[in-house]
Each structure stands twice: as C-alpha cells, then as structure tokens.
Design an enzyme around this catalytic site. Sequence first.
Site, short mmCIF file in Angstrom:
data_model
loop_
_atom_site.label_atom_id
_atom_site.label_comp_id
_atom_site.label_asym_id
_atom_site.label_seq_id
_atom_site.Cartn_x
_atom_site.Cartn_y
_atom_site.Cartn_z
CG HIS A 77 13.45 6.49 -27.80
ND1 HIS A 77 13.33 6.89 -26.48
CD2 HIS A 77 13.03 5.20 -27.84
CE1 HIS A 77 12.87 5.89 -25.76
NE2 HIS A 77 12.68 4.86 -26.56
CG HIS A 234 7.76 3.26 -25.91
ND1 HIS A 234 8.31 4.49 -26.19
CD2 HIS A 234 8.79 2.46 -25.56
CE1 HIS A 234 9.62 4.43 -26.00
NE2 HIS A 234 9.94 3.21 -25.61
CG ASP A 238 11.41 0.78 -27.96
OD1 ASP A 238 11.87 1.93 -28.03
OD2 ASP A 238 11.14 0.23 -26.87
CG HIS A 261 15.57 -2.79 -27.45
ND1 HIS A 261 15.06 -1.94 -28.40
CD2 HIS A 261 15.34 -2.18 -26.25
CE1 HIS A 261 14.54 -0.87 -27.81
NE2 HIS A 261 14.70 -0.99 -26.51
#
Length: 283
Positions: A77, A234, A238, A261
């Site tokens: 973030h 969101h 990321d 991720h």
Amino acid sequence: MPQITLGKAVGCKGVSLHSGREVSMEFRPAPENSGIVFHIHAEDGVHLLSPRPEAVSTTELATTISDGQARVSTIEHVLAALSGLGVDNVEVHVEGGEVPILDGSAKEVVEALRIAGFSEQSAPRRIARITRECSLEKDGKAIIARPFDGFHVDYTIRFPHPVIGEQRFALEVTPETFAREIAPARTFGFLKEVEYLHSKGLARGGSLDNVIVVGDEGVLNKEGLRFPDEFVRHKLLDFIGDMAMLGRPLLGSFTVSCSGHGHNNAFLRMLVQEKGLLEYGEA
C-alpha cells in the site's frame, strides 16, 4: 520530466497487520537517483532495503521484502501510494518491522504525502517501458502487458460470493485518478478466513477498522463500502504497489485477471529476466 521527492518529512503511526503491535513509519526527502529505500530500524542498527522483484521473500497475506538479515512486511500500500503520486526518491523509516496497516487502504498515506508536499529535482525521471505484448498465465490467474505511454490497468476479479461475484475496473493511473479512485479502497477478507488466521496467531492487527470483512450475509463493517466495486479497486491498488517493486516507474497497459501478490511478483520477475520485454530510459 524531472524526478520528484518530498518537500519535508512526515510520519504515520498505527497497528501492524501481522503482529498487531503499534508501529510507525516516517517518509523523508531523498537525493536524486536514490529511489525508494526502506530504512528498517532494528536492535542491531538500521538496515537499508530497496524494492526489487528479487527482494520479495514472501507474498502470503501481503508483500514482504528481505535481504536475509532484515525484513519489512505489508509494504504494497505504501509503494502504491508513492508510485501513484509519482514520487521517485524517498526514505521510508520503519520502526517495528512492519508498516502500519492504517485503515487498510492507501488513503492515509496519500494524505500524509500531500501534507509533506512534493519537490522537483534536477535529474530526469528514470523509467522502464513494456516493449511488446507479453503475458503470464497460471492457475486461473493472468496478466497481459502491452506497450503504452502511461500506466493503464484493466482488472477483473471473480469470487463465488454474492457480495463480490465478478467485478471489473479499468483506469489510467495518474496522481489525480489514483488519489480519487484507488487510494481509498480497503483490503478485504472473508469472516471464516479472518477467524482462522486469528486462531493461528496470524493477522493479529486485522479488524473491522482496517479490513472489509465479508460474512455469509454480507459486509460486516457498519459503514459499508466506499465504492460498490471496492473489492476490485483494492486489487488494482495492490497491483500498482507490486509493480512498483521494479524500482522505477513502469509504462505499459495491463489486463489483469484474478491475480495476487505471488502472481504479480512472478510476472515482474519475468519482465526483468526475459530479454527484450523492458526498455530502460528517461521520461
């Protein structure tokens, strides 16, 4: 286009996602061509860690970088905010081994950076460009990249829950669009997953103050959602943070489906390792 640093130092405090402890970070101006450098304050001194694809040591729950001696967690973030606002050079001083999760989005980091202000430097911005179409697809996750004079993302997620389902959001990322459309989007999790993590002593700092919690009947947070499609926004946040692990602005257009991720980092490593996918230069 000149490189950008901060006008002055500014800090943030709060709980960490993993340990649940009070932690702090401070952003400080940095010299030209230094990039984003995390200064990890530990008992044995200060360790310097620079975001690089190969520095990522784990992507479970969040992105962590390490040099084998020191590590810092949940940095995606912070990197998204710095990248989204176009900051090239900054020192990020971290106390506690993890950055504060704050409200689970990048909103408070953006607000802090705007308070610090931005300062143009003499050196030109160093960038990397996607040179030709390339992709990475595995286990239902996909990223396709194409040349583009900017940073554009078209992101799709699919979750077998009626509150989320399939969501898609596309955006050319600029400091203005990032701050308005992406930065306020909070991280999210399912109630059963949150309860399991807490039972294992994980994500101790996760709560309704910093996570959108989705139960069988819907969103448990009393204030509800900030956007009807906050979940996909969101994920896009990321993605921006994970691409900032390159260490310099990345120019290209990205079509992303159900990535996370780990897949983001694998894609970035592919870009760096395969010859001819990236062209390095100045903006």
